[in-house]
Design a protein around this motif. Sequence first.
Motif, PDB file in Angstrom:
ATOM      1  N   GLN A  66      47.030  18.970  18.157  1.00  0.00           N
ATOM      2  CA  GLN A  66      48.000  18.025  18.732  1.00  0.00           C
ATOM      3  C   GLN A  66      48.397  18.404  20.149  1.00  0.00           C
ATOM      4  OE1 GLN A  66      51.161  16.307  16.251  1.00  0.00           O
ATOM      5  NE2 GLN A  66      52.660  17.098  17.751  1.00  0.00           N
ATOM      6  N   LYS A 108      54.948  10.054  22.178  1.00  0.00           N
ATOM      7  CA  LYS A 108      55.177   9.283  20.955  1.00  0.00           C
ATOM      8  C   LYS A 108      54.105   8.204  20.777  1.00  0.00           C
ATOM      9  CE  LYS A 108      58.489   6.143  18.766  1.00  0.00           C
ATOM     10  NZ  LYS A 108      59.806   5.448  18.911  1.00  0.00           N
ATOM     11  N   GLU A 109      53.853   7.478  21.859  1.00  0.00           N
ATOM     12  CA  GLU A 109      52.865   6.400  21.788  1.00  0.00           C
ATOM     13  C   GLU A 109      51.451   6.955  21.556  1.00  0.00           C
ATOM     14  OE1 GLU A 109      53.322   3.246  21.777  1.00  0.00           O
ATOM     15  OE2 GLU A 109      55.384   2.964  22.448  1.00  0.00           O
ATOM     16  N   LEU A 145      50.540   9.758  20.005  1.00  0.00           N
ATOM     17  CA  LEU A 145      50.375  10.232  18.643  1.00  0.00           C
ATOM     18  C   LEU A 145      50.257   9.065  17.666  1.00  0.00           C
ATOM     19  CD1 LEU A 145      52.905  13.216  18.659  1.00  0.00           C
ATOM     20  CD2 LEU A 145      50.399  13.331  18.657  1.00  0.00           C
ATOM     21  N   GLN A 146      51.031   8.015  17.925  1.00  0.00           N
ATOM     22  CA  GLN A 146      50.956   6.838  17.083  1.00  0.00           C
ATOM     23  C   GLN A 146      49.579   6.172  17.202  1.00  0.00           C
ATOM     24  OE1 GLN A 146      53.864   3.693  17.924  1.00  0.00           O
ATOM     25  NE2 GLN A 146      54.364   3.669  15.745  1.00  0.00           N
ATOM     26  N   TRP A 147      49.057   6.135  18.432  1.00  0.00           N
ATOM     27  CA  TRP A 147      47.732   5.555  18.658  1.00  0.00           C
ATOM     28  C   TRP A 147      46.665   6.333  17.868  1.00  0.00           C
ATOM     29  CZ3 TRP A 147      46.101   1.334  21.593  1.00  0.00           C
ATOM     30  CH2 TRP A 147      44.722   1.228  21.824  1.00  0.00           C
ATOM     31  N   LEU A 206      47.054   7.999  15.138  1.00  0.00           N
ATOM     32  CA  LEU A 206      47.182   7.719  13.714  1.00  0.00           C
ATOM     33  C   LEU A 206      46.572   6.365  13.365  1.00  0.00           C
ATOM     34  CD1 LEU A 206      50.821   8.985  12.988  1.00  0.00           C
ATOM     35  CD2 LEU A 206      48.683   9.961  12.117  1.00  0.00           C
ATOM     36  N   TRP A 207      46.764   5.398  14.229  1.00  0.00           N
ATOM     37  CA  TRP A 207      46.298   4.042  13.942  1.00  0.00           C
ATOM     38  C   TRP A 207      44.788   3.911  14.085  1.00  0.00           C
ATOM     39  CZ3 TRP A 207      50.428   0.968  17.210  1.00  0.00           C
ATOM     40  CH2 TRP A 207      51.623   0.935  16.513  1.00  0.00           C
TER      41      TRP A 207
END
Length: 460
Positions: free
Chosen positions: A404, A429-430, A432-434, A436-437
């Motif tokens: 990470q 934040k964005e 890490l979310q990307w 995951l998606w």
Amino acid sequence: MRQTTISPELLALDSLAVYRGLLEDPVLRRLRELLAALEKENLQVREIVNFYHDFYYELAKCPQLSLSNHILDQIIFAENSFSFKAQAINTPVLESTLERAAARDLRNLQSVAKLDGSALKAGISARFHPGVQERKEGPGLDPTLELLLQELPEWEVSPLPSAEDEPEHLHNLKETFLKARHWDDCLPELRQFHRQYGCGLFARSIAFIWERYEGQGFLKSVARPDPITLNELVDYQDERSKILENTLQFLKGYPANNVLLYGDRGTGKSSTVKAILNAYHSRGLRMIEVPKAFLADFPQIIRLLTNRAQKFILFVDDLVFGDNEENYTSLKAVLEGGLESKTSNILIYATSNRRHLVKEYFSERAGLHSGNRDEEVHAGDSMQEKLSLADRFGINVVFSSPDQKQYLKIVEGIASQRQLSIEQSVLHKEALQWALWYNGRSARTARQFVDWLEGHLALN
């Protein structure tokens, strides 16, 4: 035979010896046909108009619509006995007789390059206007046809392309020719160009793909190579440093190794190889991508590259072999050296998501102790052969998926290069979310995220 002002240019083309291959060029072939037609006794206006426009149609495809610039391009990139020997690694001195023949051809080509549209149209009018014909036969040329001949399109005489439109070394050589009173005086500069940059398609392009058509293999130039640079590749510096050091050894003529870049997907293996080409092509590096299906063509490719001035990386991307594929034996033979081994100006760089390049199955291991009469007696030898293919590359470099912290570092680096204005906490934040998606953490995912972010910020 009636003589016209065009005859010297036709004779110049017919007199080419070393550069005779230029007569196959569409522009010069059409020009020669036009000039030859003007020598005919029973020439019709419709014929000559067609010949003229056939020539102009080909010339109009050329940059700057310049005959002289096109002829210089043909000279500079020609592959013939002079240019090939000038660039050859093992030919320090050219035969004086060959140089004299090349110099004579340059003089002839200069006379053709000086031909402009007004002179050509004057030669055409001289064939049909009764005032200059050897004998008058009937009324003069119809005024409409006379106007048609006068309005035939022309071209630029000798414009030099902008230095922004082509590499500096090419621009400088053309400028030397166009400023010279006699083109044959430029032979030393032309010889030096071939010595440094080679000849033929390898002097014109830096990247190629090996293709096949109707069973015949050939090189296809890549018009727009991937522009990725080393500066754009964030992190993985330790991994890249090994490859860069090996490449520099290669370019300087020192011993160097074939390289296998393997590891997780999206970590920048292929981008690293392409960025190396963009970094060092000015030093004579060229790259040929060889699809895995055509690895058996390696001997043919090597013969094309032997004794060339440039250094070549044969690039095999996403390398992996099935259990029943034999192409890996072709690669193994080149890596280890067969009767026709690769020369000192060739290296192989391959990428793979696998350390073991040939698929292995548990059934093969079972075959070591099998009593099945259909199993191979020496199954262990086959298994070891498959496992050892990667070892035949001198250098193995591992590209692992980032954790990470490393992933966010890559995101920050790319966002900084793009000069995106966003708070770091929001960026993290964005990002890490990307991950995951979509495709999980990788350098590729980081670049895809920043591509989206840049567009998103621009829209909002």
